[in-house]
Design a protein around this motif. Structure first.
Motif, PDB file in Angstrom:
ATOM      1  N   LEU A 185       0.822  -1.210   0.000  1.00 51.77           N
ATOM      2  CA  LEU A 185       0.000   0.000   0.000  1.00 51.77           C
ATOM      3  C   LEU A 185       0.854   1.257   0.000  1.00 51.77           C
ATOM      4  O   LEU A 185       0.486   2.273  -0.596  1.00 51.77           O
ATOM      5  CB  LEU A 185      -0.925  -0.023   1.220  1.00 51.77           C
ATOM      6  N   ARG A 186       2.002   1.182   0.646  1.00 52.23           N
ATOM      7  CA  ARG A 186       2.886   2.349   0.687  1.00 52.23           C
ATOM      8  C   ARG A 186       3.551   2.619  -0.658  1.00 52.23           C
ATOM      9  O   ARG A 186       4.045   3.718  -0.899  1.00 52.23           O
ATOM     10  CB  ARG A 186       3.958   2.142   1.763  1.00 52.23           C
ATOM     11  N   LEU A 187       3.560   1.619  -1.538  1.00 54.09           N
ATOM     12  CA  LEU A 187       4.142   1.829  -2.867  1.00 54.09           C
ATOM     13  C   LEU A 187       3.296   2.784  -3.702  1.00 54.09           C
ATOM     14  O   LEU A 187       3.832   3.507  -4.558  1.00 54.09           O
ATOM     15  CB  LEU A 187       4.275   0.484  -3.598  1.00 54.09           C
ATOM     16  N   ALA A 188       1.982   2.761  -3.471  1.00 59.76           N
ATOM     17  CA  ALA A 188       1.095   3.641  -4.240  1.00 59.76           C
ATOM     18  C   ALA A 188      -0.015   4.132  -3.317  1.00 59.76           C
ATOM     19  O   ALA A 188      -1.181   3.751  -3.473  1.00 59.76           O
ATOM     20  CB  ALA A 188       0.516   2.906  -5.439  1.00 59.76           C
ATOM     21  N   PRO A 189       0.318   4.962  -2.341  1.00 62.49           N
ATOM     22  CA  PRO A 189      -0.701   5.379  -1.367  1.00 62.49           C
ATOM     23  C   PRO A 189      -1.842   6.174  -1.982  1.00 62.49           C
ATOM     24  O   PRO A 189      -2.951   6.162  -1.453  1.00 62.49           O
ATOM     25  CB  PRO A 189       0.105   6.231  -0.373  1.00 62.49           C
ATOM     26  N   ASP A 190      -1.585   6.859  -3.099  1.00 55.70           N
ATOM     27  CA  ASP A 190      -2.619   7.688  -3.714  1.00 55.70           C
ATOM     28  C   ASP A 190      -3.422   6.957  -4.772  1.00 55.70           C
ATOM     29  O   ASP A 190      -4.460   7.457  -5.221  1.00 55.70           O
ATOM     30  CB  ASP A 190      -1.988   8.939  -4.334  1.00 55.70           C
ATOM     31  N   ASP A 191      -2.959   5.777  -5.210  1.00 51.41           N
ATOM     32  CA  ASP A 191      -3.657   5.039  -6.262  1.00 51.41           C
ATOM     33  C   ASP A 191      -3.549   3.534  -6.022  1.00 51.41           C
ATOM     34  O   ASP A 191      -2.934   2.802  -6.800  1.00 51.41           O
ATOM     35  CB  ASP A 191      -3.089   5.407  -7.641  1.00 51.41           C
ATOM     36  N   PRO A 192      -4.146   3.026  -4.934  1.00 52.69           N
ATOM     37  CA  PRO A 192      -4.046   1.581  -4.660  1.00 52.69           C
ATOM     38  C   PRO A 192      -4.729   0.733  -5.722  1.00 52.69           C
ATOM     39  O   PRO A 192      -4.281  -0.375  -6.011  1.00 52.69           O
ATOM     40  CB  PRO A 192      -4.738   1.437  -3.293  1.00 52.69           C
ATOM     41  N   ASP A 193      -5.811   1.242  -6.325  1.00 46.71           N
ATOM     42  CA  ASP A 193      -6.482   0.468  -7.370  1.00 46.71           C
ATOM     43  C   ASP A 193      -5.570   0.283  -8.587  1.00 46.71           C
ATOM     44  O   ASP A 193      -5.539  -0.788  -9.203  1.00 46.71           O
ATOM     45  CB  ASP A 193      -7.774   1.170  -7.795  1.00 46.71           C
ATOM     46  N   GLY A 194      -4.829   1.341  -8.932  1.00 47.52           N
ATOM     47  CA  GLY A 194      -3.885   1.230 -10.037  1.00 47.52           C
ATOM     48  C   GLY A 194      -2.795   0.221  -9.752  1.00 47.52           C
ATOM     49  O   GLY A 194      -2.344  -0.506 -10.650  1.00 47.52           O
ATOM     50  N   LEU A 195      -2.361   0.169  -8.470  1.00 55.33           N
ATOM     51  CA  LEU A 195      -1.355  -0.814  -8.086  1.00 55.33           C
ATOM     52  C   LEU A 195      -1.875  -2.235  -8.271  1.00 55.33           C
ATOM     53  O   LEU A 195      -1.158  -3.114  -8.765  1.00 55.33           O
ATOM     54  CB  LEU A 195      -0.944  -0.588  -6.622  1.00 55.33           C
ATOM     55  N   LEU A 196      -3.126  -2.470  -7.893  1.00 57.89           N
ATOM     56  CA  LEU A 196      -3.713  -3.799  -8.082  1.00 57.89           C
ATOM     57  C   LEU A 196      -3.780  -4.166  -9.560  1.00 57.89           C
ATOM     58  O   LEU A 196      -3.543  -5.323  -9.935  1.00 57.89           O
ATOM     59  CB  LEU A 196      -5.115  -3.838  -7.468  1.00 57.89           C
ATOM     60  N   GLU A 197      -4.107  -3.207 -10.398  1.00 58.11           N
ATOM     61  CA  GLU A 197      -4.161  -3.467 -11.835  1.00 58.11           C
ATOM     62  C   GLU A 197      -2.784  -3.858 -12.366  1.00 58.11           C
ATOM     63  O   GLU A 197      -2.646  -4.782 -13.173  1.00 58.11           O
ATOM     64  CB  GLU A 197      -4.683  -2.225 -12.571  1.00 58.11           C
ATOM     65  N   ASP A 198      -1.748  -3.153 -11.913  1.00 53.59           N
ATOM     66  CA  ASP A 198      -0.385  -3.470 -12.358  1.00 53.59           C
ATOM     67  C   ASP A 198       0.011  -4.885 -11.931  1.00 53.59           C
ATOM     68  O   ASP A 198       0.596  -5.646 -12.718  1.00 53.59           O
ATOM     69  CB  ASP A 198       0.607  -2.449 -11.791  1.00 53.59           C
TER      70      ASP A 198
END
Length: 327
Positions: A293-306
């Motif tokens: 979550l700390r890798l993309a705190p502002d866009d967690p949904d985008g992180l899941l997509e990646d």
């Protein structure tokens, strides 16, 4: 998303100064907030300006807000406690907010990516088994068994603890074995003659009807209840201890702490609570989901997509590898 560490530094910085003052020396605690004291405050009268030791002056450094004006040494401590309480509340809110974010992200991670991870594990087992079938090597067979074991479903409670417990809990026999207690209730104990003598003496001395007030009656009720338990067990040694306890008289009431002691204890509890929350926040941040979550705190949904795209690519690679091994 603000991490608890950042929130802590902001919320607790406001409390550090008053807490330090509240925990300082007696000289610091005696000074009023407005600087009344030995000529050091903005509003406190200095020793050289109108507040000297003359006959008409209030005394050296005694401003209207200082000790001579009726301020208590506990005032600084009370302000320190209030500031520390407010800072702790803000920190607790930050930690709980982050915990909910981690929990929600973990749920989404499992729902979206869980099937892909399961598919990868299944493909790994299929590949290992295909390789073992082709080579017949003992090491490959062992690796195939381990890979298959990782994707096998977990056994149910009844299967795992067969003969010990089911979905309703432990069987009586298992409960007895784990607690060192017999399955059947113990047989009735016949107290010894000495135990009966001790019981009768205690019942006469500590009977609740001999109490002169409600507080004394409550004490006697509680004591007689303990006596009855000891007598029912035939515990002569415990009855002797109770007899000595009653002979010693009631335990004197503890001295009530002063207001300053209560405030210092409150500050100490607040500090311990903050340390505990810091550990909770650290565990959340260092967990696998928290780190993600700390890798993309502002866009967690985008992180899941990646991550989903990466897993799909890995699935495609494993499927191709399996086809090659079986072909």
């Amino acid at each position: 998303m603000t991490t608890p560490e950042a929130e802590q530094s902001e919320s607790l910085s406001a409390a550090e100064e008053p807490v330090a003052e509240g925990l300082g020396s007696g000289e610091g605690a005696a000074m009023g907030v407005d600087g009344a004291g030995s000529g050091e405050g903005a509003d406190g009268a200095g020793s050289d300006e109108g507040a000297g030791s003359g006959a008409d002056g209030p005394g050296t450094g005694g401003g209207p807000d200082g000790p001579a004006g009726g301020a208590r040494p506990e005032d600084r401590l009370e302000r320190a406690v209030r500031a520390a309480e407010q800072a702790l509340i803000e920190y607790e809110i930050a930690v709980e907010t982050f915990r909910v974010e981690v929990e929600n992200f973990s749920r989404l991670h499992h729902q979206k990516l869980g099937p892909m991870y399961a598919r990868l594990d299944e493909l790994e087992a299929d590949i290992a088994e295909a390789r073992a079938a082709r080579t017949g090597a003992a090491e490959d067979i062992r690796l195939a068994d381990e890979a298959r074991a990782r994707v096998m479903p977990m056994p149910g409670v009844e299967e795992l603890f067969h003969g010990w417990m089911d979905s309703d809990g432990l069987f009586p026999e298992a409960q007895a074995m784990l607690t060192d207690r017999p399955v059947r209730p113990p047989q009735r104990v016949r107290p010894s003659e000495e135990a009966r003598k001790l019981y009768r003496e205690l019942a006469r001395k500590a009977h609740p009807d001999l109490a002169q007030d409600e507080e004394e009656r409550t004490r006697r009720d509680e004591f007689i209840a303990r006596v009855n338990v000891a007598y029912a067990r035939g515990d002569e040694a415990l009855l002797r201890e109770l007899s000595a306890e009653w002979a010693a008289g009631p335990v004197p009431k503890e001295r009530r702490p002063s207001r300053s002691e209560e405030l210092y204890a409150r500050l100490e509890w607040l500090a311990q609570r903050k340390d505990m929350l810091t550990l909770v926040a650290q565990e959340l941040e260092e967990s696998a989901i928290g780190s993600m979550l700390r890798l993309a705190p502002d866009d967690p949904d985008g992180l899941l997509e990646d991550i989903a795209e990466q897993l799909l690519a890995q699935v495609a690679e494993k499927e191709a590898e399996l086809v090659a091994l079986r072909g």
